[in-house]
Design a protein around this motif. Structure first.
Motif, short mmCIF file in Angstrom:
data_model
loop_
_atom_site.label_atom_id
_atom_site.label_comp_id
_atom_site.label_asym_id
_atom_site.label_seq_id
_atom_site.Cartn_x
_atom_site.Cartn_y
_atom_site.Cartn_z
N GLN A 127 -7.15 13.73 79.56
CA GLN A 127 -7.18 14.37 78.24
C GLN A 127 -7.89 15.71 78.25
O GLN A 127 -7.48 16.66 77.60
N GLY A 186 -10.56 6.80 70.79
CA GLY A 186 -9.22 7.03 71.33
C GLY A 186 -8.96 6.03 72.45
O GLY A 186 -9.43 4.89 72.40
N ASP A 207 -16.07 8.73 64.84
CA ASP A 207 -14.88 9.52 65.17
C ASP A 207 -14.66 10.51 64.04
O ASP A 207 -15.35 10.48 63.01
N THR A 300 -12.85 3.21 88.73
CA THR A 300 -11.88 2.44 87.93
C THR A 300 -11.18 1.52 88.92
O THR A 300 -10.70 1.98 89.96
N1 NAD Z 1 -14.61 8.05 82.75
C1 NAD Z 1 -13.34 7.90 83.06
O1 NAD Z 1 -12.98 7.23 84.03
C2 NAD Z 1 -12.28 8.52 82.19
C3 NAD Z 1 -10.95 8.06 82.25
C4 NAD Z 1 -9.99 8.63 81.41
C5 NAD Z 1 -10.36 9.66 80.56
N2 NAD Z 1 -11.65 10.11 80.56
C6 NAD Z 1 -12.11 11.19 79.67
O2 NAD Z 1 -12.61 10.57 78.48
C7 NAD Z 1 -12.51 11.49 77.39
C8 NAD Z 1 -11.75 10.84 76.25
O3 NAD Z 1 -10.41 10.58 76.70
P1 NAD Z 1 -9.37 9.76 75.82
O4 NAD Z 1 -8.20 9.58 76.70
O5 NAD Z 1 -10.02 8.59 75.18
O6 NAD Z 1 -9.04 10.84 74.68
P2 NAD Z 1 -8.35 10.55 73.27
O7 NAD Z 1 -7.83 11.85 72.81
O8 NAD Z 1 -7.43 9.40 73.38
O9 NAD Z 1 -9.58 10.11 72.36
C9 NAD Z 1 -10.62 10.99 71.98
C10 NAD Z 1 -11.18 10.50 70.66
O10 NAD Z 1 -12.30 11.32 70.33
C11 NAD Z 1 -12.20 11.64 68.97
N3 NAD Z 1 -12.92 12.89 68.71
C12 NAD Z 1 -12.52 14.16 68.94
N4 NAD Z 1 -13.47 15.01 68.54
C13 NAD Z 1 -14.49 14.26 68.08
C14 NAD Z 1 -15.76 14.57 67.54
N5 NAD Z 1 -16.17 15.83 67.35
N6 NAD Z 1 -16.57 13.54 67.17
C15 NAD Z 1 -16.18 12.27 67.33
N7 NAD Z 1 -14.98 11.92 67.82
C16 NAD Z 1 -14.15 12.91 68.20
C17 NAD Z 1 -10.70 11.76 68.71
O11 NAD Z 1 -10.39 11.66 67.33
C18 NAD Z 1 -10.18 10.58 69.51
O12 NAD Z 1 -10.19 9.39 68.77
C19 NAD Z 1 -11.82 12.72 77.98
O13 NAD Z 1 -12.81 13.62 78.43
C20 NAD Z 1 -11.08 12.17 79.17
O14 NAD Z 1 -10.76 13.15 80.10
C21 NAD Z 1 -12.62 9.54 81.33
#
Ligand code: NAD
Length: 355
Positions: A127, A186, A207, A300
Motif C-alpha cells: 500500500q 484496513g 481510523d 510473515t
Molecule cells: N508489516 C507488514 O508485514 C505489512 C504487510 C502489508 C502491508 N504493510 C503496510 O501496512 C500499512 C497499511 O497497509 P494496509 O494494506 O492495511 O492499507 P489499507 O489502505 O488497507 O488500510 C489503511 C487504513 O488506514 C486508515 N487511515 C488512513 N489515514 C489514516 C489516519 N490519518 N488516521 C487513521 N487511520 C488512517 C485508512 O482509512 C485505512 O482504513 C502500509 O504501510 C502497508 O504498506 C505492512
C-alpha cells in the motif's frame, strides 16, 4: 550465480508454499524470463529467498536489494548465502545504477533511485507504494498488488498473525485484557484486530473512515476518529500499546507531540512508513520504528505470503506480454483464482476479506 546453492538453502526451509513451488517447476521448463533484467527490492528475508528461486530458474538476470526502512535489517544468513552464490546483490540503494527491464518493488523505492532506468514495467507489492506509483508519469505498465483481494488475504491473515506472534515474542507473552489502541482498520489493521481479539486484548480502533469505524464497532471494538481530541489522547495514555497500520507517514506527530504521550505507552509500527514522524526518535518506538513483525525469523509465515509473492513474480509475464499501460490493479487472473485456490487448498473461510 550458483542456483544450486540457493536451492540447497531453500530446501531446508520448513513450511508449505505450493504456489511458488508450482512456479519453480513451470518456469524452470519454460524460461519466460530469459535474459530479463530484474531489480528486486523487497525486505530480504528467508521467505524472499524462496521467491527469488523461480526468477533465477525462469532465466532472469536479477539484481537483489533490500527495502530501505528505518530499523529494518536484511537477514544476515540470506545476505551471506547470496554473496556466496555469486548473486548480484547491492544493499545500498545509492550504489545501484543501470538499466533494468522490470522493477519488482516495495514502497515505490525504485523510482527514487536516481541512476536506475526501468524499460518494461513495475510491480509494487504494498500500500505504501501506491501514492508514488499512481502518480508516476510513464506509459509503462505498473501493477499495484495492493489493489487486490489477494493482498487482503495477506493482510488479514498473515500480517495479523505475524503482529501478534511478534508482540508475544518481543513485547509480552500475555495480551489478555491489555488495552491496545490500533490506528488503521484496513487490510493490515483488520488482521491485527482479528488476532488480538483472539488473545483477549481490549481494543480501540482509530481510523478516518466512518464506515470502517462502524464495522469496528459492530465487531465489538471501541472506535474513535483519528483526530486531535482529548478522547483519543486519553485512550492512548490509558493504553498498554499503540499500534500503527495506516501507511500514513508522520501520523502520530501530526496529532500529538511526544511530550503529550506517557512514557510507559509502547509505540509499535506495523506499517511500511515512519508513522510517528521525526519528532519521535527511533528509540521511543519498539524496534526503532521497523515494522515489528520484521524482527521475527519469519516476518510473515510463508503459508500466508506464498500467493502474493507468486503473483508479484507472475506479473513479469503480464509486463513482457505488453501489459496494461500505466497504473493498474493486480491482473484479475492473478487475484480471485489465487484467493480461491488458497482457500480451497487449506479449507479456510476467507469471506472476511470481502469488506
Ligand atoms: N508489516 C507488514 O508485514 C505489512 C504487510 C502489508 C502491508 N504493510 C503496510 O501496512 C500499512 C497499511 O497497509 P494496509 O494494506 O492495511 O492499507 P489499507 O489502505 O488497507 O488500510 C489503511 C487504513 O488506514 C486508515 N487511515 C488512513 N489515514 C489514516 C489516519 N490519518 N488516521 C487513521 N487511520 C488512517 C485508512 O482509512 C485505512 O482504513 C502500509 O504501510 C502497508 O504498506 C505492512
Amino acid at each position: 550465480m550458483d542456483i544450486q546453492k540457493l536451492q540447497r538453502f531453500n530446501s531446508a526451509y520448513v513450511g508449505d508454499f505450493p504456489f511458488l513451488k508450482d512456479l519453480v517447476s513451470e518456469w524452470a521448463q519454460t524460461r519466460p524470463l530469459e535474459g530479463i533484467r530484474i531489480l528486486h527490492n523487497i525486505p530480504l528475508t528467508r521467505e524472499t529467498m524462496l521467491k527469488l528461486e523461480p526468477l533465477y530458474l525462469g532465466g532472469a538476470d536479477v539484481t537483489v536489494t533490500h527495502l530501505d526502512l528505518p530499523g529494518l535489517e536484511p537477514k544476515p544468513e540470506c545476505v551471506n548465502l547470496l554473496e556466496e552464490a555469486g548473486a548480484t546483490l547491492e544493499l545500498n540503494h545509492r550504489r545501484i545504477s543501470g538499466t533494468f527491464d522490470i522493477a519488482l518493488d516495495c514502497c515505490a523505492q525504485v523510482p527514487a533511485m536516481e541512476n536506475v532506468r526501468i524499460e518494461r514495467g513495475y510491480v509494487e507489492l504494498t500500500q505504501s507504494g501506491t501514492p508514488v506509483y499512481s502518480n508516476l508519469e510513464t506509459d509503462l505498465p505498473i501493477y499495484s498488488l495492493d489493489l487486490s483481494k489477494l493482498k487482503c488475504l495477506e493482510g488479514m491473515f498473515g500480517t495479523g498473525e505475524a503482529c501478534v506472534r511478534a508482540l508475544k515474542q518481543f513485547v509480552t507473552p500475555d495480551l489478555k485484557d491489555r488495552k491496545i489502541v490500533l490506528f488503521g482498520y484496513g487490510k493490515v489493521g483488520r488482521g491485527i484486530a482479528r488476532y488480538l481479539s483472539a488473545e483477549g486484548a481490549n481494543l480501540t480502533v482509530v481510523d478516518i473512515r466512518d464506515d470502517y469505524l462502524e464495522s469496528a464497532a459492530s465487531a465489538g471494538f471501541s472506535a474513535l476518529r483519528s483526530t486531535r481530541s482529548p478522547e483519543l489522547l486519553d485512550a492512548i495514555n490509558g493504553s498498554y500499546a499503540v499500534i500503527f497500520a495506516t501507511g500514513f507517514s508522520g501520523l502520530l506527530q501530526s496529532l500529538f507531540s511526544p511530550s503529550e504521550i506517557n512514557d510507559d505507552v509502547l509505540l509499535v509500527n506495523m506499517g511500511a512508513d515512519d508513522e510517528f514522524g521525526d519528532d519521535y526518535p527511533p528509540e521511543r518506538v519498539v524496534a526503532n520504528k521497523a515494522p515489528l513483525n520484521f524482527l521475527l525469523d519469519s516476518p510473515t509465515t510463508m503459508f500466508f505470503i506464498d500467493p502474493i509473492f507468486t503473483a508479484h513474480n507472475r506479473c513479469c509475464e503480464n509486463i513482457l506480454s505488453g501489459g496494461t499501460q500505466g497504473f493498474s490493479a493486480l491482473p484479475a487472473e492473478l487475484d480471485l483464482p489465487l484467493v480461491n485456490a488458497w482457500s480451497q487448498r487449506y479449507g479456510i473461510d476467507v469471506s472476511d476479506i470481502y469488506f
